[in-house]
Design a protein around this motif. Structure first.
Motif, PDB file in Angstrom:
ATOM      1  N   HIS A 258      31.160  32.084  47.042  1.00  0.00           N
ATOM      2  CA  HIS A 258      30.783  31.205  48.110  1.00  0.00           C
ATOM      3  C   HIS A 258      30.869  29.547  48.441  1.00  0.00           C
ATOM      4  O   HIS A 258      30.740  29.313  49.833  1.00  0.00           O
ATOM      5  CB  HIS A 258      29.504  31.629  48.761  1.00  0.00           C
ATOM      6  N   ASP A 259      30.767  29.135  47.506  1.00  0.00           N
ATOM      7  CA  ASP A 259      31.121  27.407  48.204  1.00  0.00           C
ATOM      8  C   ASP A 259      32.424  27.357  47.982  1.00  0.00           C
ATOM      9  O   ASP A 259      32.853  25.963  47.679  1.00  0.00           O
ATOM     10  CB  ASP A 259      30.318  26.645  47.172  1.00  0.00           C
ATOM     11  N   ALA A 260      32.991  28.609  47.207  1.00  0.00           N
ATOM     12  CA  ALA A 260      34.605  27.993  47.191  1.00  0.00           C
ATOM     13  C   ALA A 260      34.711  27.118  45.998  1.00  0.00           C
ATOM     14  O   ALA A 260      36.115  26.668  45.979  1.00  0.00           O
ATOM     15  CB  ALA A 260      35.655  27.544  48.657  1.00  0.00           C
ATOM     16  N   SER A 261      34.166  26.600  45.007  1.00  0.00           N
ATOM     17  CA  SER A 261      33.799  26.279  44.226  1.00  0.00           C
ATOM     18  C   SER A 261      34.950  26.742  42.801  1.00  0.00           C
ATOM     19  O   SER A 261      35.053  25.458  42.439  1.00  0.00           O
ATOM     20  CB  SER A 261      32.703  25.926  43.797  1.00  0.00           C
ATOM     21  N   LYS A 262      35.294  27.637  42.708  1.00  0.00           N
ATOM     22  CA  LYS A 262      35.712  28.023  41.798  1.00  0.00           C
ATOM     23  C   LYS A 262      37.566  28.213  41.746  1.00  0.00           C
ATOM     24  O   LYS A 262      37.561  29.368  43.267  1.00  0.00           O
ATOM     25  CB  LYS A 262      35.301  29.134  40.609  1.00  0.00           C
ATOM     26  N   GLN A 263      38.297  27.632  41.372  1.00  0.00           N
ATOM     27  CA  GLN A 263      40.127  28.356  42.145  1.00  0.00           C
ATOM     28  C   GLN A 263      40.393  29.085  41.995  1.00  0.00           C
ATOM     29  O   GLN A 263      41.963  29.651  41.820  1.00  0.00           O
ATOM     30  CB  GLN A 263      40.419  26.442  42.375  1.00  0.00           C
ATOM     31  N   THR A 264      40.308  29.052  40.157  1.00  0.00           N
ATOM     32  CA  THR A 264      40.712  30.238  39.047  1.00  0.00           C
ATOM     33  C   THR A 264      39.652  31.048  39.365  1.00  0.00           C
ATOM     34  O   THR A 264      38.513  30.976  38.447  1.00  0.00           O
ATOM     35  CB  THR A 264      41.383  29.972  37.783  1.00  0.00           C
ATOM     36  N   LEU A 265      40.197  32.155  39.075  1.00  0.00           N
ATOM     37  CA  LEU A 265      39.536  33.692  38.473  1.00  0.00           C
ATOM     38  C   LEU A 265      39.129  33.125  37.095  1.00  0.00           C
ATOM     39  O   LEU A 265      38.065  33.902  36.720  1.00  0.00           O
ATOM     40  CB  LEU A 265      40.736  34.435  37.942  1.00  0.00           C
ATOM     41  N   LYS A 266      38.990  32.525  35.867  1.00  0.00           N
ATOM     42  CA  LYS A 266      38.573  32.288  34.579  1.00  0.00           C
ATOM     43  C   LYS A 266      37.794  31.550  34.757  1.00  0.00           C
ATOM     44  O   LYS A 266      36.275  32.333  34.692  1.00  0.00           O
ATOM     45  CB  LYS A 266      39.864  31.502  34.153  1.00  0.00           C
ATOM     46  N   GLU A 267      37.826  30.350  35.442  1.00  0.00           N
ATOM     47  CA  GLU A 267      36.419  29.599  36.235  1.00  0.00           C
ATOM     48  C   GLU A 267      35.368  30.835  36.576  1.00  0.00           C
ATOM     49  O   GLU A 267      34.294  30.253  35.925  1.00  0.00           O
ATOM     50  CB  GLU A 267      36.563  28.734  37.030  1.00  0.00           C
ATOM     51  N   ALA A 268      35.379  31.314  37.700  1.00  0.00           N
ATOM     52  CA  ALA A 268      35.078  32.156  38.028  1.00  0.00           C
ATOM     53  C   ALA A 268      33.960  32.731  36.995  1.00  0.00           C
ATOM     54  O   ALA A 268      32.625  33.546  37.456  1.00  0.00           O
ATOM     55  CB  ALA A 268      35.793  32.649  39.449  1.00  0.00           C
ATOM     56  N   ILE A 269      34.878  33.659  36.276  1.00  0.00           N
ATOM     57  CA  ILE A 269      34.183  34.557  35.555  1.00  0.00           C
ATOM     58  C   ILE A 269      33.113  33.441  34.126  1.00  0.00           C
ATOM     59  O   ILE A 269      32.359  34.157  34.195  1.00  0.00           O
ATOM     60  CB  ILE A 269      35.441  35.498  34.985  1.00  0.00           C
TER      61      ILE A 269
END
Lengths: 307, 685
Positions: A258-269
């Motif tokens: 929601h905060d668009a804080s992760k640019q990549t999927l890996k970071e998000a995971i």
């Protein structure tokens, strides 16, 4: 020990049906209406300064979301949250990150009236619409009306949004037993289940059917205040609670959260496994999960290819 | 009519009402059932979700949403607009609150459930990984397994008791970093579970034991109770409607009854119209039809028939207009004279025939009224314009059924009797019998004609100077089946009123002519009345026979019988002229009786005069008759006419006639009428 494994196995066996279902191939849609909706979706006439269309923030040709961290609306004003994908939105149980809209109609109404986004109201919309001979003609044709009401404008847009599904993802085909997944993809899916991602990301949209706290296990902190579930329920326990986002086309809709804080999927995971699962994944595991997530890329909505 | 319209509208209204009510009732019921179904499914899914490691939550989301949609449908159900359902609305508000709470609880449940499952999954995996631990890590592994078992039991049994009184954390006071890390990770999830698990159990129980079902059941029960009353009301309404409908049906029947009654009135009006048609237009008295009708309805009718004597003459002399005025005056006169008498009605029955009908009146009274009326009319002078008329009336009276017929018979009889002016019908008048006889006579004539039993008889006519039979008079006779011979007075008068009279005339002509041919030296004569000559058909028959039988027909003479009031003497004259062409001679019959008119001799070419029997039969006894005979003879001689005497019954008479100079004689002294002329011609006087 074996007994425990057996119990787990047993649970899996009892509920052997995959907790993810494919996007239905049948879509009962009035194409004429939907095309009119598409026109409206892409027309900045629906914003006060003719700068912003729905499509401005919901890239239907890409991931359906906004590649910007927050959307830019009327007069260049920034929104307060990362625009979620409009693709497959019809399968979400509620709309908006915090689920304040029960359906797409309620949802569509809001950005149009939002002073930060389209900055319009039903009255100005009706004025603009009825001043346009082109729209008057089209509405006459589709709805058989001589006056274009705001309600009909929303109806057309919603009809269009209902067509925005991305069927026939590789994983859907796998679910339909049409194909087999690659080894890595399959292992990724198993990890996805084993580590518990599936407890929240399930159903047709692989998410979008429940609210969850961002940071169940480990508190998640943002730099900013976001409109989370607590804004709807006024329950302080619901801070950082959001509608679980869909993972369909997730590989195409960066940035994340929601905060668009992760640019990549890996970071998000990594973030999700830390904050919500309380685990650390190996790079190898992450790669496998990403491989799985790629199988969730569906076909472009057919409506976009209809002239 | 209004009732019918009202009942029709009511039926439509009832139908709509009933349909709407049923529709609304069904709508509510469906929504309620759907709500309950959804809720039960949701509970099932929650239970499933709480046990299974992972599941598709789409349906849970959908059901949660549907519950709210169902509730909206339910709360907006049209049936709740009725005030009777207020109680349900209260219950619905409670249900709404419950649903809202439940929805939040489900959201909460899903949040807690995700974390708990993930940690449990982690622990399961982590315990497995503990197999790899060496040394005292083995104890840690076992402890971890034990703790996991507790968690699993607790989750499976949904019972917090499994998590009571125990240490669910692994010791971290080891120097082995690997074991320490293992224990720390384990403890992180274990303490997460310990913290979240009671909340999870609680929320699960809250969701599963919500009072929603009870509320729904309660709503259903009260809804059915109330709606049963509504249905009962509808039934009642239907009953009322049925009653209204039935009564409108009765109303229709009543209207129909009225209509029939009205129709009857109309019929009565029609009758009165007909009644007005029952009046005689000339005199404004009732007409014959009315009399016939009145006779049927009278209890004891007594009829007077009044006929103006010689009315025909009045019409002939003064014209119909005066005749009609006289009839009107007569009608008024009778009306005025009888105005004081109760229970009578006046009629004009035919041209100059009036009727006075009494009902239930003594015969003596009726007769005295008849006499009074006759006298009054005779006394009265009817003034029409400047004309003064005195008329006599004949009045017959009758109270014997058949009233009109008997009165008619009495009147006819009365007309023949110049001495009486009023006559009451009596059975012994035998009028009816004669009518019956007439009828029988007609039948007799008809049969006689058919069987050729009408024959001429011949009476010889003797030349007194030569004592020779020179002529025969043909006289009609009817031979009965048994051979008896009937003289004409028994049937000829009756036959004149029938078409048979011409037949008889024709037969006599034919047969006389046939006989005539057998006796070439003799002349024959046939009787024909002046009235007959007015009948063109008879004249035609006569002339054609004369023509066909020439020259014999020149020996056939005509005995012309004088009739009363010959109007058209020209026709008689013409006839005489015609027959004379064939050589026939004309003889005036019965001269000296009745109206014997000398005028005939100036107008008609007459050859002979037959002197009436009433004179001849008395010439030997009465000087007057002898004188009459002589006068006739002298007159005849002067007019060059020959005389025939009839009814000659004695030699004395024959000699006297011869002495006077009468040329011919006939009668019983010489011969009665015979079936055939005699073979000889010489007779002695």
């Amino acid at each position: 020990m074996n007994k425990l494994a057996l119990i787990v196995l047993l649970f899996i066996c009892i509920y052997a049906d995959e907790p993810i279902s494919p996007i239905p191939l049948k879509n009962n849609i009035n194409t004429e209406k939907a095309k009119l909706g598409q026109l409206l979706f892409c027309d900045p006439i629906l914003s006060q300064d003719n700068s912003t269309a729905c499509v401005s923030c919901h890239d239907i040709y890409g991931g359906g979301a906004d590649s910007r961290a927050v959307s830019i609306g009327f007069a260049g004003r920034e929104g307060n949250i990362h625009a979620p994908s409009v693709l497959n939105a019809k399968y979400n149980f509620k709309q908006f990150w915090n689920g304040r809209a029960e359906n797409l109609l309620e949802q569509a109404n809001e950005p149009i009236n939002n002073p930060l986004e389209h900055a319009m109201n039903f009255h100005s919309i009706e004025q603009r619409m009825n001043a346009s001979p082109m729209y008057k003609e089209k509405f006459q044709k589709v709805y058989h009306v001589s006056f274009i009401s705001y309600r009909l404008v929303l109806d057309a847009i919603v009809e269009f949004e209902n067509t925005l599904t991305t069927p026939n993802a590789k994983f859907d085909k796998f679910l339909r037993h049409e194909i087999k997944l690659d080894k890595e993809e399959e292992e990724g899916y198993i990890l996805f289940k084993q580590y518990g991602c599936i407890t929240c990301h399930n159903g047709v949209n692989i998410g979008g059917n429940s609210f969850q706290k961002m940071g169940t296990f480990l508190e998640y902190t943002s730099k900013k205040e976001y409109p989370d579930r607590s804004k709807v329920t006024h329950d302080k326990n619901h801070k950082n609670v959001f509608k679980v986002p869909t993972l369909r086309n997730i590989t195409l809709s960066a940035p994340y959260f929601h905060d668009a804080s992760k640019q990549t999927l890996k970071e998000a995971i990594i973030a999700m496994s830390e904050h919500n699962l309380g685990i650390k994944l190996s790079d190898q595991e992450i790669e496998k999960i990403i491989a799985f997530l790629h199988t969730l890329e569906g076909e472009r909505p057919y409506i976009l290819d209809i002239k | 009519m209004v009732l019918g319209a009202v009942s029709c509208i009511s039926i439509v209204y009832f139908y709509i009402l009933q349909r709407n009510f049923s529709k609304n009732h069904r709508e509510f019921k469906i929504a309620l059932n759907s709500l309950q179904d959804n809720h039960q499914e949701l509970n099932y899914l929650i239970l499933q979700n709480s046990i299974s490691v992972y599941s598709n939550q789409d349906q849970i989301a959908k059901d949660t949403n549907n519950l709210l949609v169902d509730y909206e449908t339910l709360s907006q159900s049209h049936i709740l607009n009725s005030s009777k359902y207020k109680k349900i609305q209260k219950d619905l508000l409670i249900l709404k609150e419950q649903l809202k709470n439940n929805s939040q609880n489900v959201e909460e449940f899903l949040m807690l459930s995700a974390g708990i499952k993930n940690s449990l999954l982690f622990l399961t995996r982590h315990v497995e990984n503990g197999i790899a631990l060496k040394h005292n890590g083995q104890n840690i592994f076992f402890s971890a397994g034990k703790i996991l078992k507790h968690f699993n039991d607790a989750i499976r049994m949904q019972d917090l008791d499994y998590l009571k009184n125990g240490n669910f954390l692994l010791p971290t006071d080891t120097t082995n970093q690997k074991i320490k890390d293992y224990a720390t990770s384990f403890n992180a999830h274990s303490s997460f579970l310990m913290k979240k698990y009671p909340e999870f159990i609680q929320i699960t129980k809250q969701v599963l034991s919500s009072n929603i079902d009870a509320s729904i059941n309660k709503i259903r029960t009260s809804f059915f109770t109330i709606s049963r009353n509504d249905f009962a009301a509808l039934d009642m309404f239907a009953l009322i409607l049925f009653t209204v409908f039935s009564s409108s049906l009765l109303g229709t029947i009543f209207l129909l009854f009225l209509y029939i009654k009205e129709n009857k009135k109309l019929l009565e009006t029609k009758e009165s119209l007909e009644h007005s048609l029952s009046y005689d237009l000339l005199t404004n008295l009732y007409n014959r039809r009315m009399l016939e009708k009145k006779l049927k309805s009278s209890i004891a009718p007594h009829l007077l028939l009044l006929d103006i004597d010689e009315f025909k003459h009045i019409n002939d002399i003064y014209g119909n207009a005066i005749g009609n005025l006289l009839l009107q005056k007569m009608a008024r006169f009778i009306q005025v004279k009888l105005s004081d008498i109760p229970d009578i009605s006046l009629y004009r029955l035919s041209a100059d025939e009036f009727g006075v009908l009494f009902d239930d009146t003594q015969e003596v009274v009726v007769l005295s009224i008849a006499h009074m009326l006759e006298k009054e009319i005779a006394k009265h002078t009817f003034t029409i314009d400047d004309l003064e008329l005195n008329v006599l009336v004949s009045i017959s009276s009758n109270n014997v059924s058949p009233i009109l017929e008997n009165a008619d018979l009495a009147l006819k009889l009365l007309k023949k009797d110049y001495t009486k002016r009023v006559l009451a019908y009596q059975e012994n008048l035998n009028l009816k019998k004669s009518a019956q006889e007439n009828f029988e006579t007609v039948a007799l004539i008809r049969d006689a004609l058919a069987e050729d039993r009408i024959i001429p008889y011949f009476q010889p006519i003797i030349n007194l100077k030569t004592s020779k039979i020179e002529k025969y008079e043909a006289l009609v006779r009817l031979q009965m089946k048994n051979g008896t011979i009937l003289s004409p007075f028994r049937f000829l008068e009756v036959s004149k009123k029938t078409p048979y009279y011409r037949e008889i005339t024709k037969v006599i002509i034919e047969k006389t002519l046939a006989t005539l041919k057998e006796y070439p030296s003799l002349r024959f004569s046939i009787n024909i009345s002046m009235i007959d000559i007015l009948d063109e058909e008879i004249v035609k028959i006569f002339l054609s026979h004369l023509r066909e039988n020439m020259p014999d027909s020149s020996r056939l003479d005509i005995e012309l019988l004088e009739s009363e009031n010959i109007q058209n003497i020209e026709k008689v004259k013409h006839f005489i002229g015609e027959v004379k062409k064939f050589g026939s001679q004309i003889l005036l019959d019965d001269f000296g009786s009745g109206y014997s008119n000398f005028a005939y001799f100036s107008d008609l070419d007459i050859d002979m005069i037959k002197i009436d029997g009433s004179i001849i039969s008395e010439i030997t006894t009465s000087e007057r008759k002898l004188h009459m005979l002589k006068s006739i003879y002298q007159f005849s001689k002067g007019m060059h006419m020959i005389n025939i005497a009839e009814f000659v019954e004695t030699r004395e008479m024959a000699l006297l006639l011869k002495e006077v100079g009468v040329k011919y004689a006939q009668g019983y002294y010489f011969s009665q009428p015979l079936a055939k002329p005699l073979d000889y011609t010489d007779v002695s006087i």
